[in-house]
Enzyme design. Structure first.
Site, PDB file in Angstrom:
ATOM      1  N   PHE A 198      11.319   8.483 -64.639  1.00 34.38           N
ATOM      2  CA  PHE A 198      11.648   9.775 -64.743  1.00 34.38           C
ATOM      3  C   PHE A 198      13.029   9.642 -65.514  1.00 34.38           C
ATOM      4  O   PHE A 198      14.054   8.854 -65.388  1.00 34.38           O
ATOM      5  CB  PHE A 198      11.809  10.163 -63.285  1.00 34.38           C
ATOM      6  CG  PHE A 198      12.660  11.657 -63.066  1.00 34.38           C
ATOM      7  CD1 PHE A 198      11.660  12.709 -63.343  1.00 34.38           C
ATOM      8  CD2 PHE A 198      13.575  11.831 -62.900  1.00 34.38           C
ATOM      9  CE1 PHE A 198      11.988  14.142 -63.277  1.00 34.38           C
ATOM     10  CE2 PHE A 198      14.310  13.237 -62.764  1.00 34.38           C
ATOM     11  CZ  PHE A 198      13.078  14.512 -62.918  1.00 34.38           C
ATOM     12  N   ILE A 246       5.292   5.332 -61.360  1.00 33.15           N
ATOM     13  CA  ILE A 246       5.706   6.638 -62.043  1.00 33.15           C
ATOM     14  C   ILE A 246       7.006   7.217 -61.592  1.00 33.15           C
ATOM     15  O   ILE A 246       7.309   7.074 -60.210  1.00 33.15           O
ATOM     16  CB  ILE A 246       4.444   7.701 -62.027  1.00 33.15           C
ATOM     17  CG1 ILE A 246       4.583   9.015 -62.629  1.00 33.15           C
ATOM     18  CG2 ILE A 246       4.211   8.184 -60.566  1.00 33.15           C
ATOM     19  CD1 ILE A 246       3.555   9.867 -62.960  1.00 33.15           C
ATOM     20  N   CYS A 247       7.466   8.162 -62.258  1.00 32.17           N
ATOM     21  CA  CYS A 247       8.588   8.632 -62.071  1.00 32.17           C
ATOM     22  C   CYS A 247      10.166   7.839 -61.333  1.00 32.17           C
ATOM     23  O   CYS A 247      10.332   7.037 -62.303  1.00 32.17           O
ATOM     24  CB  CYS A 247       8.433   9.777 -60.939  1.00 32.17           C
ATOM     25  SG  CYS A 247       9.523  10.939 -60.373  1.00 32.17           S
ATOM     26  N   ALA A 248      10.272   8.030 -60.275  1.00 30.94           N
ATOM     27  CA  ALA A 248      11.702   7.025 -59.650  1.00 30.94           C
ATOM     28  C   ALA A 248      11.081   5.705 -59.428  1.00 30.94           C
ATOM     29  O   ALA A 248      12.121   4.820 -59.506  1.00 30.94           O
ATOM     30  CB  ALA A 248      12.027   7.658 -58.701  1.00 30.94           C
TER      31      ALA A 248
END
Length: 463
Positions: free
Chosen positions: A402, A380-382
């Site tokens: 992200f 998730i995200c970066a």
């Protein structure tokens, strides 16, 4: 779908709120399901082996209209904790308020700094509540959870502090069971509209006008419903403390849902069944710079579903310093975790954490082995952009990340989706999509019915 901000409008009748953090330790140990920044503050979470947004209804708003002048003033916030509180509500509230620059003090109402939060979660506060009696706070926020809310109610010192807060016309708030059990019992909701966890609504109706809003603000009081409304609640508190401009600034990178309360959707391609031999065993690596809110939500939700979650440090120490100075203590070192196989390996985000994951030869080898065995893995995200992409773990796969990192993905065709499942791969966007991400994992292992059951119990979707 494009990530849009879940804007809330606030109109207040009587609010005008007029402020370096200390250190607290949070230890998370195994727990089963439960109804289920500028920080220089150091927070420690310990995870041991276990099985384990915003339509803001408001009545009243002078504070939200004074955003510019308020945004530059330091704000002091008190978050009392007790044995039996709900940890996700506390962590999310503290995290979001610190992102806004609030100086948050966590105070124990017990005889010791260390409290046992909802099943097997230990929190060591900054101070005892008796040490907070002479400080003027711009906000006091009461976390829910049972029996934690009862302990808050029975604390005479806390009652005196909150009663003075109310008498002085300063902001106070509560979530989950605490609006009914604490504020209502103290007579601090008389003549006001308020909300709380669904099973406490009858009790709330004896002391306030009970409404089913996910976040309700009336005068100087903000109330909310449960773990799944915690982020909405926290952003609403930011708006009351600092104004709409600061709330927008804090909210945007969270990637919150535009349709809070609706059933979550996942984008799935090349569908395959995720299986396990009984209880799924899931590895969650953490490192210096990992995003603590994503890690906590993922681990919390998966443990509520009775998955066995192993948290492994990729660094030399079990303790890591997360992205907003929260200290996380893993169950094991990655070297130890690597001796076992897992039904899923899932990476939280955070820039520093993702960079550490990408630099870990052992973790990358584990992920490649997971992929080659056609076992599930995710990020998730970066982490999709900084870990999976450069190591060939997104080859021929659709993914998201992200928003600011999506330009690093070789295939951007599905980036606007909040959660993307492509066969044995699952990816997502940021803190505000963490709940959907974790519930999607629950759905893949346990089925849609179980995921929705958990989502409703947490009031992430409408009960």
């Amino acid at each position: 779908m494009k990530p849009s901000m879940a804007r809330h409008s606030i109109t207040t009748l009587t609010t005008s709120f007029s402020t370096q953090p200390t250190c607290h330790l949070i230890q998370f140990t195994p727990f089963s399901s439960y109804f289920t920044r500028k920080p220089t503050i150091s927070t420690t979470l310990h995870f041991s082996l276990s099985k384990t947004t915003t339509k803001l209804s408001t009545l009243s708003s002078s504070s939200s209209s004074s955003s510019s002048s308020m945004g530059s003033i330091a704000k002091k916030v008190l978050v009392p904790v007790a044995n039996g509180i709900e940890p996700m509500e506390a962590v999310i509230t503290i995290d979001v308020l610190r992102r806004a620059g609030a100086e948050v003090t966590v105070a124990s109402v017990e005889k010791e700094l260390c409290v046992d939060a909802c099943p097997s979660v230990k929190i060591v506060a900054d101070s005892l509540i008796d040490d907070c009696t002479k400080t003027k706070y711009d906000l006091i926020s009461l976390t829910g959870g049972v029996p934690g809310a009862v302990a808050l109610k029975d604390c005479h010192t806390l009652k005196s502090i909150v009663e003075k807060q109310a008498a002085d016309g300063r902001l106070y708030a509560a979530i989950c069971a605490s609006p009914a059990v604490v504020l209502g019992s103290w007579g601090l909701l008389k003549g006001l509209k308020a909300t709380c966890y669904p099973s406490f609504m009858d009790q709330l109706s004896t002391s306030a006008t009970a409404v089913e809003s996910r976040v309700q603000q009336d005068g100087n009081v903000v109330t909310s419903r449960g773990p799944g409304t915690s982020m909405e609640y926290a952003v609403a508190l930011v708006e009351q403390l600092f104004g709409k401009t600061k709330a927008d600034e804090v909210e945007a990178p969270l990637v919150m849902r535009p349709n809070h309360g609706d059933e979550f959707l996942i984008r799935e391609l090349n569908s395959m069944q995720w299986t396990s031999n009984g209880c799924p065993e899931i590895l969650v690596p953490i490192a210096d710079g990992s995003e603590e809110m994503e890690a906590v939500i993922i681990i919390d939700v998966l443990r509520r579903a009775k998955a066995k979650v192993v948290v492994a440090s990729v660094g030399e120490k079990l303790e890591v310093l997360a992205s907003r100075k929260v200290k996380l203590v893993a169950d094991v070192h990655l070297d130890e975790a690597a001796k076992s196989s897992y039904d899923l390996i899932v990476l939280p985000g955070g820039l520093g954490g993702a960079e550490a994951f990408a630099a870990s030869e052992k973790l990358v080898a584990m992920l490649k082995k997971q992929m080659e065995a056609n076992r599930p893995y995710g990020a998730i995200c970066a982490s999709p952009a900084l870990v999976l992409e450069p190591h060939g773990l997104l080859k021929d796969k659709k993914a998201t990340a992200f928003p600011a990192m999506c330009n690093k993905l070789s295939d951007p065709s599905e980036i606007e989706n909040r959660v993307v499942v492509d066969g044995n791969l699952i990816t997502s966007r940021g803190p505000g999509t963490s709940m959907e991400f974790a519930l999607a994992i629950v759905e893949k292992f346990f089925g849609r019915e179980k995921a929705i059951e958990l989502a409703k119990a947490m009031v992430f979707v409408h009960p």
